[in-house]
Write a protein that holds these residues in place. Sequence first.
Motif, PDB file in Angstrom:
ATOM      1  N   ARG A  20       0.833  -1.185   0.000  1.00 53.13           N
ATOM      2  CA  ARG A  20       0.000   0.000   0.000  1.00 53.13           C
ATOM      3  C   ARG A  20       0.880   1.251   0.000  1.00 53.13           C
ATOM      4  NH1 ARG A  20      -1.991   3.296   3.564  1.00 53.13           N
ATOM      5  NH2 ARG A  20      -1.326   2.179   5.401  1.00 53.13           N
ATOM      6  N   LYS A  61       2.428   1.620  -3.324  1.00 53.13           N
ATOM      7  CA  LYS A  61       1.442   2.111  -4.289  1.00 53.13           C
ATOM      8  C   LYS A  61       1.221   3.595  -4.092  1.00 53.13           C
ATOM      9  CE  LYS A  61      -1.310  -1.922  -5.496  1.00 53.13           C
ATOM     10  NZ  LYS A  61      -2.593  -2.569  -5.399  1.00 53.13           N
ATOM     11  N   GLU A  62       1.149   4.009  -2.838  1.00 51.44           N
ATOM     12  CA  GLU A  62       0.960   5.427  -2.554  1.00 51.44           C
ATOM     13  C   GLU A  62       2.171   6.231  -3.050  1.00 51.44           C
ATOM     14  OE1 GLU A  62       0.045   6.297   1.479  1.00 51.44           O
ATOM     15  OE2 GLU A  62      -1.763   5.099   1.445  1.00 51.44           O
ATOM     16  N   ARG A  63       3.343   5.694  -2.779  1.00 47.36           N
ATOM     17  CA  ARG A  63       4.553   6.375  -3.232  1.00 47.36           C
ATOM     18  C   ARG A  63       4.559   6.499  -4.756  1.00 47.36           C
ATOM     19  NH1 ARG A  63       9.216   3.740   0.591  1.00 47.36           N
ATOM     20  NH2 ARG A  63       8.832   5.041   2.393  1.00 47.36           N
ATOM     21  N   ILE A  64       4.212   5.404  -5.406  1.00 46.34           N
ATOM     22  CA  ILE A  64       4.159   5.401  -6.874  1.00 46.34           C
ATOM     23  C   ILE A  64       3.130   6.426  -7.338  1.00 46.34           C
ATOM     24  CG2 ILE A  64       3.436   4.050  -8.887  1.00 46.34           C
ATOM     25  CD1 ILE A  64       4.798   1.653  -7.600  1.00 46.34           C
ATOM     26  N   SER A  65       2.001   6.442  -6.712  1.00 42.99           N
ATOM     27  CA  SER A  65       0.940   7.364  -7.080  1.00 42.99           C
ATOM     28  C   SER A  65       1.401   8.807  -6.884  1.00 42.99           C
ATOM     29  CB  SER A  65      -0.294   7.061  -6.228  1.00 42.99           C
ATOM     30  OG  SER A  65      -1.280   8.008  -6.463  1.00 42.99           O
ATOM     31  N   VAL A  66       2.009   9.073  -5.727  1.00 36.88           N
ATOM     32  CA  VAL A  66       2.503  10.415  -5.455  1.00 36.88           C
ATOM     33  C   VAL A  66       3.589  10.791  -6.475  1.00 36.88           C
ATOM     34  CG1 VAL A  66       3.865  11.785  -3.833  1.00 36.88           C
ATOM     35  CG2 VAL A  66       1.920  10.483  -3.004  1.00 36.88           C
ATOM     36  N   THR A  67       4.472   9.849  -6.739  1.00 41.45           N
ATOM     37  CA  THR A  67       5.537  10.095  -7.712  1.00 41.45           C
ATOM     38  C   THR A  67       4.944  10.425  -9.076  1.00 41.45           C
ATOM     39  OG1 THR A  67       6.985   8.581  -6.515  1.00 41.45           O
ATOM     40  CG2 THR A  67       7.585   9.108  -8.793  1.00 41.45           C
ATOM     41  N   ASN A  68       3.948   9.626  -9.493  1.00 44.86           N
ATOM     42  CA  ASN A  68       3.307   9.871 -10.797  1.00 44.86           C
ATOM     43  C   ASN A  68       2.628  11.235 -10.827  1.00 44.86           C
ATOM     44  OD1 ASN A  68       4.088   7.585 -12.166  1.00 44.86           O
ATOM     45  ND2 ASN A  68       2.334   6.375 -11.473  1.00 44.86           N
ATOM     46  N   ARG A  69       1.958  11.572  -9.734  1.00 45.62           N
ATOM     47  CA  ARG A  69       1.282  12.862  -9.657  1.00 45.62           C
ATOM     48  C   ARG A  69       2.319  13.973  -9.735  1.00 45.62           C
ATOM     49  NH1 ARG A  69       0.437  15.987  -5.624  1.00 45.62           N
ATOM     50  NH2 ARG A  69       0.842  14.472  -4.003  1.00 45.62           N
ATOM     51  N   LYS A 110       3.587  14.324 -13.223  1.00 50.13           N
ATOM     52  CA  LYS A 110       2.608  15.016 -14.057  1.00 50.13           C
ATOM     53  C   LYS A 110       2.621  16.508 -13.778  1.00 50.13           C
ATOM     54  CE  LYS A 110      -0.802  11.425 -15.048  1.00 50.13           C
ATOM     55  NZ  LYS A 110      -2.141  10.909 -14.770  1.00 50.13           N
TER      56      LYS A 110
END
Length: 135
Positions: A4, A7-15, A18
């Motif tokens: 989790r 995933k959050e880190r990946i999500s934050v990184t992707n955001r 962007k």
Amino acid sequence: MTIRITKERISVTNRLIKEQNPMTNRITKERISVTNRLIKEQNSMTNRITKERISVTNRLIKEQNSMINRITKERSSMTNRLMKEQNQMTIRITKERISVTNRLIKEQNPMTNRITKERSSMTNRLMKEQNQMTI
């Protein structure tokens, strides 16, 4: 839990990626714009400097040509003056030579006449003597 967080880190990184992309694009565009503006300004300055150099070069060429023409005219004038002076001197010397020659001829003529008269007189005397001897 690690998944989790990952995933959050990946999500934050992707955001963040962007968010960063538009910013990077904006900064890159600004850099390109500034660079193009600077290139235009530099080209304009280079063109102005080149035009000034050409103008100065042309002015110097005109001044040099003017000086060359003035010097050439002065030399021509001096040459003409010297030629006239030389011609006048030659004429004066020639007149003097003619005068001296005429004077010498005049002086020689009386002498020649005197000598011719003496010869003629002597010849006549000799002829008379010879004639008397013959008789």
